[in-house]
Scaffold this active site. Structure first.
Site, short mmCIF file in Angstrom:
data_model
loop_
_atom_site.label_atom_id
_atom_site.label_comp_id
_atom_site.label_asym_id
_atom_site.label_seq_id
_atom_site.Cartn_x
_atom_site.Cartn_y
_atom_site.Cartn_z
N TYR A 15 41.23 0.63 -55.94
CA TYR A 15 41.53 1.16 -54.60
C TYR A 15 41.34 2.67 -54.58
CZ TYR A 15 43.91 -3.18 -53.14
OH TYR A 15 44.22 -4.46 -52.80
N TYR B 166 41.90 -7.24 -59.90
CA TYR B 166 42.38 -6.09 -60.68
C TYR B 166 43.70 -6.43 -61.37
CZ TYR B 166 45.18 -5.26 -56.45
OH TYR B 166 46.01 -5.40 -55.37
N ARG C 136 45.54 -9.67 -59.93
CA ARG C 136 45.52 -10.12 -58.54
C ARG C 136 44.20 -10.82 -58.23
NH1 ARG C 136 47.86 -8.94 -54.12
NH2 ARG C 136 47.82 -11.20 -54.01
N HIS D 85 41.10 -10.12 -52.90
CA HIS D 85 41.70 -10.28 -51.57
C HIS D 85 41.37 -9.09 -50.68
CE1 HIS D 85 44.71 -7.96 -53.87
NE2 HIS D 85 44.97 -7.37 -52.72
N HIS E 291 43.31 -7.14 -47.40
CA HIS E 291 44.55 -7.03 -46.60
C HIS E 291 44.21 -7.00 -45.11
CE1 HIS E 291 47.22 -5.88 -50.03
NE2 HIS E 291 46.09 -5.41 -50.54
#
Lengths: 234, 178
Positions: free
Chosen positions: A103, A142, A152, A155, A157
């Site tokens: 991110y 990640y 995780r 995905h 959000h």
């Protein structure tokens, strides 16, 4: 008076989910108190095109001088309420990791490269039938510190307002066939398996663009006002 | 009937997508009503500041009317990602009282807490300590056990109202099943 149906048990995950360690000191211990849907719960803020930022619907071309790295995908779907009515002209906000699972955020210390041409933030507004579409790259999985070797699943959000304060929703879209899904305490925090699967997008061959992009469909259903409000008796 | 899309946590990196400039300022210089600052802090079950929560508010205008649309002078909605100390601030107007089929509602803001660790967001309300008579008649406050009502009442403190959110444990804020 209650103007919305009760959310079925097992659909919105309980905050007291010990397998998700971040919940340990943050989940309230007291039960939430059910209240009537007064004016302030049964209406809410509405954001439309006025809230959009430039280039928000194509996350691969937001930064001048290059394009985002990774598998280009189209994500689309329909936003409706639980009675099938479209959520028209409604803001959909999305954010995600880059193709390497990183991110663009100071708090993300994952040892994976940042992509200078990918911010990871997008916004779109639905059309009159509640449909939306944006272009992005497939995010990477990640690692996170929840438990040994925790990863995780890939995905994106999503944040949506709906027609009422009671309909506010923040959620995550997953990808079909991801082997990390059954290992993920955030996804598995949803007790109802059928509800869980509604967060998994569908590969959509029809909407792929030859020589350009794959496509996934993710429909979203928000709480919607009942035509006949009901009086709750305890 | 369609089946609802489940909720998931906002996670630690929501600022990437949800950080809007000045989203915590609901008013302009000419917005009618009493302009107020609402300050608070988000605390976890150990009393430790939560540095990665996001607060949203939604309220009536000073006359007790809800708007919501972008064309309105006062939309009545705001958003604030907390700082490293769990702190948030909103610049808004004190909402007016209103009545509906459920009764006479004291001035209040509706508030949502999103955070890493919360799989589903938390709903609560902010009332005002200088509205004691209206608070005593409020049909929603009336559903809250008397010894917990103080967790929903913002206190006047210097130039602002103060409303802290204790997610868990002693003095836990009352949250609502909406």
């Amino acid at each position: 008076m209650r103007h919305f149906a009760v959310v079925p048990a097992g659909c919105y995950p309980p905050n007291d989910t010990p397998a998700y360690r971040s919940s340990e000191k943050r989940a309230p211990r007291e039960a939430a108190i059910r209240i009537p849907h007064t004016v302030s719960e049964r209406c809410g803020p509405h954001y439309g095109a006025e809230a959009l930022r430039p280039h928000a619907a194509d996350l691969t071309t937001q930064v001048a001088g290059g394009v985002a790295q990774g598998q280009r995908i189209i994500v689309h779907g329909r936003v409706s309420d639980e009675h099938g009515r479209p959520e028209a002209n409604a803001l959909v906000e999305v954010w995600q990791a880059n193709a390497a699972g990183r991110y663009r955020h100071d708090g993300d210390r994952h040892d994976a490269p940042l992509d200078p041409y990918f911010t990871g933030a997008g916004q779109v507004v639905t059309d009159a039938d509640g449909r939306y579409e944006f272009v992005t790259i497939e995010p990477g999985a990640y690692p996170w510190g929840n438990h040994h070797n925790a990863w995780r699943p890939r995905h994106i959000h999503f944040s949506l307002f709906g027609q009422a304060w009671a309909a506010r929703l923040v959620t995550q879209m997953y990808f079909p066939g991801d082997p990390l899904l059954p290992l993920d305490p955030i996804y598995m925090g949803i007790a109802d398996g059928a509800a869980r699967e509604r967060l998994v997008s569908a590969f959509d061959l029809e909407r792929t663009v030859p020589d350009h992009a794959l496509a996934y469909r993710f429909d979203i259903v928000l709480r919607g006002r009942l035509e006949t409000p009901w009086e709750e008796r305890s | 009937m369609s089946a609802l899309t489940p909720s998931q946590t906002v996670g630690p990196y929501f600022r990437i997508g949800l950080d809007w400039p000045e989203a915590n300022r609901l008013v302009g210089a000419d917005t009618p009503g009493q302009h107020i600052l609402l300050r608070g802090q988000v605390l976890d079950g150990d009393g430790v500041a939560v540095p990665d929560a996001m607060i949203e508010i939604w309220q009536a205008d000073a006359a007790g009317v809800h708007h919501g649309g972008g064309g309105d002078a006062f939309r009545g909605a705001g958003r604030c990602g907390v700082d490293a100390d769990g702190g948030f601030v909103f610049e808004t107007v004190k909402p007016g009282a209103f009545s509906d089929a459920d009764g006479a509602h004291a001035p209040h803001l509706n508030l949502i807490v999103f955070a890493r660790g919360l799989l589903t967001h938390l709903y609560t309300r902010v009332y005002f300590e200088d509205e004691a008579a209206a608070n005593a008649a409020d049909p929603v406050l009336g559903l809250v056990p008397a010894d917990r009502r103080a967790t929903l009442v913002a206190r006047r403190e210097g130039d602002h109202y103060r409303f802290d959110l204790r997610l868990q444990g002693a003095g836990e804020t009352v949250f609502f099943d909406v």
